[in-house]
Write a protein that holds these residues in place. Structure first.
Motif, short mmCIF file in Angstrom:
data_model
loop_
_atom_site.label_atom_id
_atom_site.label_comp_id
_atom_site.label_asym_id
_atom_site.label_seq_id
_atom_site.Cartn_x
_atom_site.Cartn_y
_atom_site.Cartn_z
N ASP A 1 16.37 1.15 15.12
CA ASP A 1 17.42 0.77 14.18
C ASP A 1 17.31 1.49 12.84
O ASP A 1 18.15 1.31 11.96
CB ASP A 1 17.39 -0.75 13.93
CG ASP A 1 17.75 -1.53 15.19
OD1 ASP A 1 18.41 -0.96 16.05
OD2 ASP A 1 17.34 -2.70 15.28
N TYR A 2 16.27 2.28 12.66
CA TYR A 2 16.02 2.98 11.41
C TYR A 2 17.13 4.00 11.13
O TYR A 2 17.56 4.70 12.05
CB TYR A 2 14.67 3.70 11.49
CG TYR A 2 14.38 4.63 10.33
CD1 TYR A 2 13.76 4.16 9.18
CD2 TYR A 2 14.71 5.98 10.40
CE1 TYR A 2 13.49 5.01 8.13
CE2 TYR A 2 14.45 6.84 9.35
CZ TYR A 2 13.83 6.35 8.21
OH TYR A 2 13.56 7.19 7.17
N PRO A 3 17.56 4.10 9.86
CA PRO A 3 17.19 3.28 8.70
C PRO A 3 18.18 2.14 8.47
O PRO A 3 19.34 2.23 8.86
CB PRO A 3 17.26 4.29 7.55
CG PRO A 3 18.38 5.20 7.96
CD PRO A 3 18.33 5.30 9.46
N GLY B 1 2.32 12.42 -7.11
CA GLY B 1 3.38 12.05 -6.18
C GLY B 1 2.87 11.96 -4.76
O GLY B 1 3.26 11.06 -4.00
N ALA B 2 2.02 12.89 -4.36
CA ALA B 2 1.47 12.87 -3.00
C ALA B 2 0.64 11.62 -2.77
O ALA B 2 0.72 10.99 -1.71
CB ALA B 2 0.63 14.12 -2.76
N GLN B 3 -0.13 11.22 -3.76
CA GLN B 3 -0.94 10.00 -3.65
C GLN B 3 -0.05 8.77 -3.48
O GLN B 3 -0.35 7.87 -2.70
CB GLN B 3 -1.82 9.84 -4.89
CG GLN B 3 -2.68 8.59 -4.88
CD GLN B 3 -3.44 8.41 -6.18
OE1 GLN B 3 -3.15 9.06 -7.20
NE2 GLN B 3 -4.44 7.54 -6.17
N GLN B 4 1.05 8.74 -4.21
CA GLN B 4 1.98 7.61 -4.12
C GLN B 4 2.50 7.45 -2.70
O GLN B 4 2.56 6.33 -2.17
CB GLN B 4 3.15 7.82 -5.09
CG GLN B 4 4.16 6.68 -5.08
CD GLN B 4 5.30 6.92 -6.07
OE1 GLN B 4 5.26 7.84 -6.88
NE2 GLN B 4 6.32 6.09 -6.01
N VAL B 5 2.85 8.54 -2.05
CA VAL B 5 3.37 8.46 -0.69
C VAL B 5 2.25 8.16 0.29
O VAL B 5 2.43 7.39 1.25
CB VAL B 5 4.09 9.77 -0.31
CG1 VAL B 5 4.56 9.72 1.14
CG2 VAL B 5 5.28 10.00 -1.24
N ALA B 6 1.08 8.73 0.09
CA ALA B 6 -0.05 8.48 0.99
C ALA B 6 -0.38 6.99 1.08
O ALA B 6 -0.81 6.51 2.13
CB ALA B 6 -1.27 9.26 0.51
N HIS B 7 -0.16 6.26 -0.01
CA HIS B 7 -0.50 4.84 -0.05
C HIS B 7 0.70 3.93 0.19
O HIS B 7 0.59 2.71 0.08
CB HIS B 7 -1.13 4.50 -1.41
CG HIS B 7 -2.43 5.22 -1.64
ND1 HIS B 7 -3.00 5.38 -2.89
CD2 HIS B 7 -3.27 5.85 -0.78
CE1 HIS B 7 -4.12 6.06 -2.79
NE2 HIS B 7 -4.32 6.36 -1.52
N ALA B 8 1.86 4.50 0.51
CA ALA B 8 3.06 3.71 0.76
C ALA B 8 3.04 3.13 2.18
O ALA B 8 2.27 3.55 3.03
CB ALA B 8 4.31 4.57 0.55
N SER B 9 3.92 2.18 2.42
CA SER B 9 4.03 1.59 3.76
C SER B 9 4.52 2.64 4.75
O SER B 9 5.46 3.38 4.46
CB SER B 9 5.01 0.41 3.73
OG SER B 9 4.55 -0.61 2.86
N PRO B 10 3.92 2.68 5.94
CA PRO B 10 4.31 3.68 6.94
C PRO B 10 5.54 3.26 7.73
O PRO B 10 5.48 3.07 8.95
CB PRO B 10 3.06 3.76 7.82
CG PRO B 10 2.49 2.39 7.77
CD PRO B 10 2.74 1.89 6.37
N ASP B 11 6.65 3.12 7.04
CA ASP B 11 7.86 2.62 7.68
C ASP B 11 9.03 3.60 7.62
O ASP B 11 10.12 3.30 8.08
CB ASP B 11 8.29 1.28 7.05
CG ASP B 11 8.39 1.36 5.52
OD1 ASP B 11 8.47 2.48 4.98
OD2 ASP B 11 8.41 0.29 4.88
N GLY B 12 8.79 4.78 7.02
CA GLY B 12 9.84 5.79 6.97
C GLY B 12 10.77 5.67 5.78
O GLY B 12 11.72 6.46 5.67
#
Length: 316
Positions: free
Chosen positions: A22-24, A72-83
């Protein structure tokens, strides 16, 4: 008990698969770890607009510049893996930072799910129009008697290019770090710096407008968009800095989500009008699918680490 555990796992997997299919269902963020107007920002905004049109959900591009893209890369690395949080990564965030930053706050391989390599490009050696040297040969002669030229870098590629200018060209430089390439270019235009290296996408408009002069390109050969500029390798054998951009998600993002993002982005980049639009600013569409992009990143870490060592760049 075993049947119950298996049942729960299948139930959870079913929910995850359903969500992925169903994403997104809500807003997607693309984090660009460099300032607005930089090459990665331009590519991200083009892709973001097309994804928004295709998915029918908002796609917002956010600039999170600083520390050569590592913030910025660190922010995404630690974000929820939901796309729903993606990164427009580059050779800086996912290759050269390994060699140039001592305490990198993320692992460019383990912390990300590669989606697609989008584009490649190169850089231009830039000075202000009033600079005494008018071409590359004059510049190298001028540098022999002016050993403290000031320079700025705002990415791993520009840092490595400056280091090669010193090691291969014997140019004496006093270099300073900037939040991004556009800021360094602004200080060259203002007379604060003598020179910098700018991505084609931001350098060409300034050259066409007469606010900066290009002296040479970092690609191995001359570029058809700037045929009058020599490749720096013509005067400094072995000089090369090739740049790439690519879309990534946090590690463990569902495979179905990665596949959907890859397919839609590849479709966008394959369109002739997209290719022509990017080519006009020197950005070449050069896509790689997730698995190949992941393998490419691993190879790039090795290559950029070796290049940084050869150029005498010490981790900071």
């Amino acid at each position: 008990m075993r049947r119950a555990v298996v049942g729960v796992l299948l139930w959870v997997l079913g929910i995850a698969c359903g969500l992925a299919e169903d994403y997104p269902q809500r807003q997607i963020r693309i984090i660009v770890p460099f300032p607005a107007g930089a090459g990665p920002d331009q590519v991200a905004r083009l892709i973001g607009q097309h994804l928004q049109d295709a998915f029918g959900e908002p796609v917002v591009v956010e600039n999170r510049a600083g520390a050569l893209g590592s913030l910025g890369a660190q922010q995404v690395a630690h974000a929820s893996p939901d796309g729903y949080t993606l990164l427009m990564g580059t050779n800086t965030t996912h290759a050269s930072n390994v060699a140039t930053l001592k305490d990198l706050p993320y692992d460019p391989v383990k912390d990300f799910s590669p989606i697609i390599r989008t584009t490649t490009t190169a850089m231009v050696l830039l000075v202000k129009p009033e600079f005494p040297a008018k071409d590359l040969a004059q510049f190298l002669d001028y540098a022999k008697t002016h050993r403290n030229l000031t320079a700025g870098y705002g990415s791993g590629a520009s840092q490595l290019s400056l280091a090669q200018l010193q090691s291969r060209g014997g140019v004496g430089l006093v270099a300073a770090s900037y939040r991004g390439v556009p800021q360094a270019m602004t200080d060259v235009m203002a007379g604060v710096l003598d020179l910098t290296f700018g991505d084609f996408s931001v350098a060409i408009p300034q050259m066409q407008g007469g606010t900066l002069r290009g002296l040479g390109v970092t690609s191995p050969d001359r570029n058809e968009l700037l045929p009058n500029l020599p490749a720096l390798a013509e005067a400094m054998p072995g000089f090369e800095t090739t740049i790439w951009y690519g879309l990534l998600a946090p590690a463990n993002t569902p495979e179905q989500v990665v596949k959907k993002l890859y397919q839609e982005t590849e479709k966008i980049l394959a369109a002739p009008d997209t290719r022509q639009r990017l080519a006009k600013v020197g950005v070449i569409v050069a896509t790689l699918p997730p698995d190949q992009f992941g393998a490419f990143i691993k190879n790039e870490i090795v290559r950029w680490t070796a290049d940084a060592k050869a150029a005498g760049i010490e981790p900071q």
